[in-house]
Write a protein that holds these residues in place. Sequence first.
Motif, mmCIF file in Angstrom:
data_model
loop_
_atom_site.group_PDB
_atom_site.id
_atom_site.type_symbol
_atom_site.label_atom_id
_atom_site.label_comp_id
_atom_site.label_asym_id
_atom_site.label_seq_id
_atom_site.Cartn_x
_atom_site.Cartn_y
_atom_site.Cartn_z
ATOM 1 N N ASP A 194 -4.138 8.104 4.567
ATOM 2 C CA ASP A 194 -4.909 8.216 3.336
ATOM 3 C C ASP A 194 -6.086 7.249 3.334
ATOM 4 N N ARG A 195 -5.900 6.064 3.882
ATOM 5 C CA ARG A 195 -6.994 5.088 3.972
ATOM 6 C C ARG A 195 -8.024 5.518 5.017
ATOM 7 N N TRP B 159 0.824 -1.215 0.000
ATOM 8 C CA TRP B 159 0.000 0.000 0.000
ATOM 9 C C TRP B 159 0.857 1.263 0.000
ATOM 10 N N CYS C 120 -1.533 4.804 7.797
ATOM 11 C CA CYS C 120 -2.331 4.831 6.553
ATOM 12 C C CYS C 120 -3.382 5.940 6.617
ATOM 13 N N GLU D 254 -10.570 7.805 3.896
ATOM 14 C CA GLU D 254 -11.569 7.173 3.034
ATOM 15 C C GLU D 254 -12.486 6.229 3.818
ATOM 16 N N LEU E 206 -11.407 3.691 5.660
ATOM 17 C CA LEU E 206 -10.846 2.344 5.640
ATOM 18 C C LEU E 206 -9.890 2.140 6.809
ATOM 19 N N ALA F 240 -3.776 -0.645 6.054
ATOM 20 C CA ALA F 240 -3.591 -1.817 5.196
ATOM 21 C C ALA F 240 -3.243 -3.068 5.989
#
Length: 229
Positions: free
Chosen positions: A168-169, A26, A166, A172, A174, A177
């Motif tokens: 960035d996840r 990721w 993460c 969103e 999420l 990773a």
Amino acid sequence: MKQWGFYFDQTRCVACKTCVIACKEWNEHKRGDIKVNPEYDASSDYTVKGKVVLPGAEEIRRRHMKENWRRVSADEYGDFPQVSVLNLSVSCNHCDNPACIPACPVEAISKDQERGVVFSDPSKCISCGSCLEACPWDAPQFYDEKFSDYDEDDPARPRMTKCDLCRDRILEGLKPACVAACPARALDAGPVEELKARYKGASAVAGNFNSDRIKVQKPNILFKAKKIG
């Protein structure tokens, strides 16, 4: 601020290292040697003039993230046949009082005020290694362990990178990773208070986790620890 952190169930982990692979996959585009390979284009992996091709050894090497933001270890305790194996999966613990931040002479490391994520700015890094020396859990990473041997003006000089949970996840909706990929569901992440409520009895320590500076740095990781013996 809702401080985020990790939860790790040591009784479920099988040391398969899927979390390690997922982290590298990721975060490939955040690795420290990308600028050394300006021709790298993450959007065209394994594609040449519109045709999908199998990568050669050099392509695989060039596109492999050498930093180990998440690390898995296994320690054995006891004497045969009474042997206990303690698996441990750790990355950056996004401490309340990170040792790396005051150690950095150029203020390349900071802690965001929304989720308490400790992150770095490689463009400011001078590769002195002070952050790595200060961190009890080896969270700061360099793609080459001989980072201090490079000349200061060498464009290939490794810059520090590290787990950013993460972000960035998370934006969103999420999970990180490593958490999403774990087949044994041994990992979780989220606001620390929510993790404490979800995992009753979670501990701040585990048998093979370096606990010497927990009271000072206050790492944001909770454990379901496996008993030794």
